[in-house]
Design a protein around this motif. Structure first.
Motif, mmCIF file in Angstrom:
data_model
loop_
_atom_site.group_PDB
_atom_site.id
_atom_site.type_symbol
_atom_site.label_atom_id
_atom_site.label_comp_id
_atom_site.label_asym_id
_atom_site.label_seq_id
_atom_site.Cartn_x
_atom_site.Cartn_y
_atom_site.Cartn_z
ATOM 1 N N GLU A 127 1.506 2.284 -6.307
ATOM 2 C CA GLU A 127 1.729 1.815 -4.945
ATOM 3 C C GLU A 127 2.218 0.377 -4.976
ATOM 4 O OE1 GLU A 127 -2.661 0.170 -3.633
ATOM 5 O OE2 GLU A 127 -2.166 2.265 -3.168
ATOM 6 N N GLY B 253 0.795 -1.220 0.000
ATOM 7 C CA GLY B 253 0.000 0.000 0.000
ATOM 8 C C GLY B 253 0.828 1.270 0.000
ATOM 9 N N GLU B 254 2.131 1.148 0.207
ATOM 10 C CA GLU B 254 3.004 2.331 0.235
ATOM 11 C C GLU B 254 3.096 2.960 -1.150
ATOM 12 O OE1 GLU B 254 7.674 3.440 1.308
ATOM 13 O OE2 GLU B 254 6.769 1.598 2.098
ATOM 14 N N GLN B 255 3.075 4.286 -1.188
ATOM 15 C CA GLN B 255 3.171 4.998 -2.458
ATOM 16 C C GLN B 255 4.603 4.973 -2.976
ATOM 17 O OE1 GLN B 255 1.362 8.675 -0.975
ATOM 18 N NE2 GLN B 255 -0.280 8.397 -2.456
ATOM 19 N N SER C 296 1.577 -3.151 -4.573
ATOM 20 C CA SER C 296 0.374 -3.976 -4.585
ATOM 21 C C SER C 296 0.503 -5.159 -3.635
ATOM 22 C CB SER C 296 0.080 -4.476 -5.997
ATOM 23 O OG SER C 296 -0.015 -3.407 -6.903
#
Length: 523
Positions: free
Chosen positions: A158, A142-144, A160
């Motif tokens: 992000e 979830g991290e950009q 996935s």
């Protein structure tokens, strides 16, 4: 309620253990990017008005361009990282700057064959280089992230997922769209640190994008270097080198789940070089993924013949036996592994799992505790110990074991699921819902967690939430009968009888027993 007592991320009942937003539009090959704060700052920080990324042109013997990709600098002396497969058929390589200057690349410093990474040296002035920092740790799901396609073009997205491939390591799946020419680009986080190297493979007409973790770069050992011609010659000079190339060709298929295609490369690799242990290991992995457990076992036995002290091969063979239900053979194999290494925590843990599965609960505790004494932070040993305690109805001890596993590894799905089950067995429904909600935050998109959350919410009369979780679960598996049944119940109890009947009709085509059960409630 589905609460499988499993380990190693396996959410079925098979006995496996251990095993920016940038507003960006890419058009055609080059593309146009439009950025807004705060990402303009990140991009400027990353490039620092100097050259961090360079385009590589791969040329044939007539100096015609065959393909191109990117490389990025990791030092101000011209050291750069890119994708190894770009060089497969290269006769010449050119590094091209944004202002059109061309530098010939003829030095290969070192390579990571399995990781498809290669370290090159570019003869470019030091004063125009801005090297990028490499991050040692994995990014979070979830991290950009940004794929730095060039000094002026980025693609946002992000993380996935992060998948683990045995005997290979981690692979970072990213949502950022990139073109074929972006292979070798750095994937950076919001601090401008490189978390991975973008790799794009076209398989069966589809582009598959992922990133190799930055930690693989850190592990590469710099050498004096050889010329491109020397490197190409060394690749084909002996049988082992040819086998290594075949093995490297299998990895993109493994990474994209094309196991049958991977097998063709791997079988050719072991025929070329019968002593190639790592190829047999991946053979076993692919066979297991295809459900061919006998063939997987034969590949593992080949490893033991080649390397009789390879405890990991014994362990994997024992795992294979457990999947076939051959627990006695598994135990014999584990004891052989422990003769070689009596401090092997995974072997003790699997042994405990087998005792637990076969009802020998008193015998299961000792190997679990032995594994924990050797490796206190081995989360799966704590999970298995907890399942033993739960079978013995020692719920306080079970809860403690599962909590320890979560403290060690907050992403251990099995620990959450079994902890939720422990609370369920004690009628502590609010605690059960709390743990499953925590699990969903730590592991977003897990089918079993979503399914269980939906059922618990129905029991708690939170029908709107239940429908939300169950719909997400159905997006993952549209034909799961439990999900369809519980969706029907959520709509029925929420007052929508027509919608419940629609789910009954869908369910009737899949599982008539559950369908009739739902129909009785509707009437």
């Amino acid at each position: 309620m589905e609460y499988p007592i499993t380990v190693a991320g396996n959410t079925n009942k098979a006995p496996l253990v251990g095993l920016v937003r940038i507003c960006c539009m890419i058009v055609g090959f080059c593309g146009i990017a439009f950025c807004y704060e705060p990402f303009e700052d990140i991009q400027q920080k990353t490039t620092s008005n100097k050259l961090s990324i360079i385009t590589l042109r791969i040329l044939d013997r007539n100096r015609k361009v065959m393909m191109q990709g990117n490389a990025f600098f990791i030092s101000n002396t011209g050291d750069a990282i890119t994708s190894r497969h770009l060089f497969d058929k290269a006769f010449f390589i050119e590094a091209v700057t944004t202002d059109g200057k061309v530098y010939p690349v003829d030095t290969i410093v070192c390579e990571d064959k399995e990781g498809d990474l290669i370290w090159i040296s570019v003869p470019i002035p030091k004063d125009i280089i801005h090297p990028l920092d490499i991050k040692k740790t994995l990014p979070s799901v979830g991290e950009q992230i940004m794929v730095m396609v060039s000094a002026t073009l980025v693609s946002d997205g992000e993380v996935s997922s992060i998948i683990s491939i045995p005997n290979f390591g981690n692979l970072i799946k990213i949502s950022a769209p990139v073109s074929q020419g972006a292979t070798g680009s750095p994937v950076v986080d919001m601090n401008g640190e490189v978390v991975g190297v973008a790799v794009l493979h076209n398989i069966d007409g589809q582009n598959h994008v992922h990133a190799l973790p930055g930690s693989r770069i850190i592990k590469m050992e710099k050498t004096k270097g050889i010329t491109l011609a020397q490197w190409q010659s060394s690749r084909l000079e002996n049988r082992k080198a040819v086998a290594e190339e075949l093995y490297a060709g299998a990895l993109p298929f493994i990474q994209t789940g094309k196991y049958e295609d991977a097998l063709k490369h791997l079988i050719a690799a072991v025929k070329k070089y019968p002593g190639y242990v790592i190829a047999y290991t991946q053979l076993a992995y692919c066979y297991k993924k295809l459900g061919a457990l006998q063939e997987a076992g034969e590949a593992l036995e080949a490893i033991i013949r080649i390397s009789p002290k390879d405890t990991r091969a014994y362990y994997n063979l024992a795992l294979n036996f457990t999947e076939l239900g051959l627990y006695n053979d598994a135990m014999i194999t584990l004891r052989e592994a422990l003769k070689i290494d009596d401090e092997f925590p995974a072997a003790y843990t699997l042994m405990a799992w087998i005792y637990n599965e076969t009802g020998s609960l008193d015998e299961a505790v000792k190997p679990c505790k032995k594994a924990i004494s050797i490796k206190p932070d081995f989360d799966y040993a704590h999970v298995v110990l907890g399942t033993v305690y739960m079978k013995r109805n020692q719920f306080d001890w079970a809860v403690n074991s599962f909590k320890q596993a979560i403290n060690i590894n907050p992403e251990n799905i099995d620990a959450y699921l079994n902890l939720a089950q422990a609370y369920n067995r004690q009628g502590m429904n609010e605690k059960e819902l709390e743990i499953l909600s925590q699990a969903n935050k730590a592991n977003p998109g897990n089918f079993t967690i979503l399914k269980n959350l939906g059922e618990v919410c129905i029991n708690q009369e939170e029908y709107y939430k239940a429908k939300g979780y169950l719909k997400k679960a159905r997006e993952i598996n549209s034909n799961d009968p439990d999900v369809l049944y519980n969706l029907g119940m959520a709509y029925l109890k929420g007052g929508d009888k027509n919608k419940a009947m629609a789910y009954y009709k869908t369910l009737r085509r899949i599982d008539n027993i559950r369908a009739e059960k739902l129909k009785r409630h509707i009437k």
